[in-house]
Write an enzyme that holds these catalytic residues in place. Structure first.
Site, PDB file in Angstrom:
ATOM      1  CB  SER A   1      87.647  57.134  55.308  1.00  0.00           C
ATOM      2  OG  SER A   1      86.592  56.214  55.493  1.00  0.00           O
TER       3      SER A   1
ATOM      4  CB  VAL B   1      75.433  68.097  62.507  1.00  0.00           C
ATOM      5  CG1 VAL B   1      76.495  68.868  61.266  1.00  0.00           C
ATOM      6  CG2 VAL B   1      75.671  66.731  62.906  1.00  0.00           C
TER       7      VAL B   1
ATOM      8  CE1 TYR C   1      77.035  55.278  59.043  1.00  0.00           C
ATOM      9  CE2 TYR C   1      76.998  53.378  57.380  1.00  0.00           C
ATOM     10  CZ  TYR C   1      77.253  54.640  57.907  1.00  0.00           C
ATOM     11  OH  TYR C   1      77.824  55.326  56.676  1.00  0.00           O
TER      12      TYR C   1
HETATM   13  N1  NAD Z   1      83.715  56.230  54.411  1.00  0.00           N
HETATM   14  C1  NAD Z   1      83.191  55.281  53.956  1.00  0.00           C
HETATM   15  O1  NAD Z   1      83.546  54.132  53.596  1.00  0.00           O
HETATM   16  C2  NAD Z   1      81.579  55.677  53.879  1.00  0.00           C
HETATM   17  C3  NAD Z   1      80.555  54.889  53.188  1.00  0.00           C
HETATM   18  C4  NAD Z   1      79.445  55.260  53.079  1.00  0.00           C
HETATM   19  C5  NAD Z   1      78.949  56.463  53.646  1.00  0.00           C
HETATM   20  N2  NAD Z   1      79.920  57.166  54.188  1.00  0.00           N
HETATM   21  C6  NAD Z   1      79.255  58.450  54.903  1.00  0.00           C
HETATM   22  O2  NAD Z   1      80.227  59.670  54.345  1.00  0.00           O
HETATM   23  C7  NAD Z   1      80.163  60.926  55.196  1.00  0.00           C
HETATM   24  C8  NAD Z   1      81.602  61.035  55.529  1.00  0.00           C
HETATM   25  O3  NAD Z   1      82.437  59.925  56.009  1.00  0.00           O
HETATM   26  P1  NAD Z   1      83.951  59.978  56.137  1.00  0.00           P
HETATM   27  O4  NAD Z   1      84.452  58.644  55.816  1.00  0.00           O
HETATM   28  O5  NAD Z   1      84.572  61.320  55.688  1.00  0.00           O
HETATM   29  O6  NAD Z   1      84.073  59.985  57.722  1.00  0.00           O
HETATM   30  P2  NAD Z   1      85.013  60.846  58.587  1.00  0.00           P
HETATM   31  O7  NAD Z   1      84.720  60.317  59.963  1.00  0.00           O
HETATM   32  O8  NAD Z   1      86.286  61.055  58.164  1.00  0.00           O
HETATM   33  O9  NAD Z   1      84.379  62.188  58.715  1.00  0.00           O
HETATM   34  C9  NAD Z   1      83.339  62.546  59.404  1.00  0.00           C
HETATM   35  C10 NAD Z   1      83.091  64.024  59.768  1.00  0.00           C
HETATM   36  O10 NAD Z   1      81.947  64.232  60.520  1.00  0.00           O
HETATM   37  C11 NAD Z   1      82.291  64.957  61.807  1.00  0.00           C
HETATM   38  N3  NAD Z   1      81.183  64.905  62.613  1.00  0.00           N
HETATM   39  C12 NAD Z   1      80.811  63.632  63.181  1.00  0.00           C
HETATM   40  N4  NAD Z   1      79.824  63.997  63.943  1.00  0.00           N
HETATM   41  C13 NAD Z   1      79.559  65.292  64.106  1.00  0.00           C
HETATM   42  C14 NAD Z   1      78.795  66.124  64.711  1.00  0.00           C
HETATM   43  N5  NAD Z   1      77.985  65.675  65.850  1.00  0.00           N
HETATM   44  N6  NAD Z   1      78.677  67.428  64.312  1.00  0.00           N
HETATM   45  C15 NAD Z   1      79.646  67.782  63.399  1.00  0.00           C
HETATM   46  N7  NAD Z   1      80.682  66.949  62.729  1.00  0.00           N
HETATM   47  C16 NAD Z   1      80.546  65.784  63.341  1.00  0.00           C
HETATM   48  C17 NAD Z   1      83.704  64.263  62.083  1.00  0.00           C
HETATM   49  O11 NAD Z   1      84.232  65.275  63.203  1.00  0.00           O
HETATM   50  C18 NAD Z   1      84.195  64.158  60.730  1.00  0.00           C
HETATM   51  O12 NAD Z   1      85.171  65.169  60.512  1.00  0.00           O
HETATM   52  C19 NAD Z   1      79.287  59.935  56.473  1.00  0.00           C
HETATM   53  O13 NAD Z   1      78.200  60.626  56.513  1.00  0.00           O
HETATM   54  C20 NAD Z   1      79.284  58.707  56.320  1.00  0.00           C
HETATM   55  O14 NAD Z   1      78.400  57.931  56.795  1.00  0.00           O
HETATM   56  C21 NAD Z   1      81.108  56.973  54.592  1.00  0.00           C
END
Ligand code: NAD
Length: 258
Positions: A192, A65, A157
């Site tokens: 996660s 991305v 972050y």
């Molecule tokens: N899990 C939580 O507690 C939480 C809380 C608040 C916000 N979020 C946000 O939710 C979203 C999803 O988080 P998640 O828990 O599923 O995390 P995750 O790590 O399971 O999934 C993130 C995905 O993004 C992909 N990714 C990372 N960098 C990338 C790049 N440069 N290009 C393409 N793909 C890329 C990874 O390969 C992964 O599949 C994120 O934006 C995270 O910041 C998560």
């Protein structure tokens, strides 16, 4: 209507970034169940294949991305396979080093902003034009509870997610008269791999356990959320049920920001 029998996204061309991850995959699976035509985008080919296996008829695009060429490729693949994109779920993201802001290295800072902020912006930049052509569209970006207030642990972050929150609101204003809505979700800690990595980052087993307890105690419900609890909100914001809702940053955080 029972949630299991709804088909709110029948035939809707939808791109999901971060589709190999916990939340992206959970969103993709529910969107597929409700009839969306999915293009799944992630840098992780194996994880993407696993998501595709539970989303029949979906297209996968491996890419990063951070790079316009990769995001453009996904936009073009979606149009070629299914037609113009109507919906975007931008879930790709990375968590940052557990450091005070001034302790973060320049390369760590750049990477966080490139993936979380630039990545969300590029997805909007290359997919909203297809929504404009259609005359309708809906976008859900992924901010965080840490994008609504500072974090002493994930400092930079938190800054990236603050930027995503205001990118959401600016995009909402940009496209408010074009029948294109833009909202974001602000999850608290959701069970996660990303969260497990950040806990592992705390150090030895005692430090990890202390961090987990601390993180749980920050949520008045005293637990982590589940991916399914985020999915419900994402699909609502994406759907026609939210037709007068744009520019919203919705906490899904067990009361953390209450
Ligand atoms: N899990 C939580 O507690 C939480 C809380 C608040 C916000 N979020 C946000 O939710 C979203 C999803 O988080 P998640 O828990 O599923 O995390 P995750 O790590 O399971 O999934 C993130 C995905 O993004 C992909 N990714 C990372 N960098 C990338 C790049 N440069 N290009 C393409 N793909 C890329 C990874 O390969 C992964 O599949 C994120 O934006 C995270 O910041 C998560």
């Amino acid at each position: 209507m029972n949630a299991g029998t709804q088909r709110r996204f029948e035939g809707r061309v939808t791109v999901v970034t971060g589709a190999a991850g916990a939340l992206g995959r959970a969103c993709a699976a529910s969107l597929a169940n409700e009839g969306a035509k999915l293009v799944l985008f992630d840098r992780d080919p194996n994880g993407l294949a696993e998501t595709a296996a539970i989303c029949p008829g979906s297209e996968t695009v491996v890419g990063d991305v951070r790079y316009a060429a990769d995001v453009k490729r996904a936009a073009e693949a979606a149009r070629e396979r299914f037609g113009p994109v109507e919906s975007l779920v931008a879930a790709a993201g990375i968590a940052g080093p557990s450091k005070k802001a001034i302790e973060v290295e320049e390369d760590e800072f750049d990477l966080l902003f490139d993936v979380n902020v630039k990545g969300s912006w590029l997805a909007a930049k290359y997919l909203i034009p297809q929504m404009r052509e259609l005359g309708r569209g809906s976008v859900v970006l992924f901010s965080s509870a840490a994008g609504l207030r500072g974090s002493p642990v994930l400092s930079v972050y938190s800054a990236t997610k603050g930027a995503v929150t205001l990118l959401t609101k600016s995009l909402a204003l940009n496209h408010a008269t074009e029948n294109i809505r833009v909202n974001c979700v602000c999850p608290g800690t959701i069970e996660s791999p990303m969260v497990r990595l950040s806990i592992a980052d705390a150090g030895d087993a005692t430090a990890q356990s202390a961090r987990e307890d601390l993180q749980k105690s920050m949520h008045p419900m005293q637990r982590f959320g589940l991916p399914s609890e985020v999915v419900g909100a994402v699909l609502y914001l994406l759907s026609d049920e939210a037709s007068f809702t744009t520019g919203v940053a919705l906490p899904i955080d067990g009361g953390r920001l209450a």
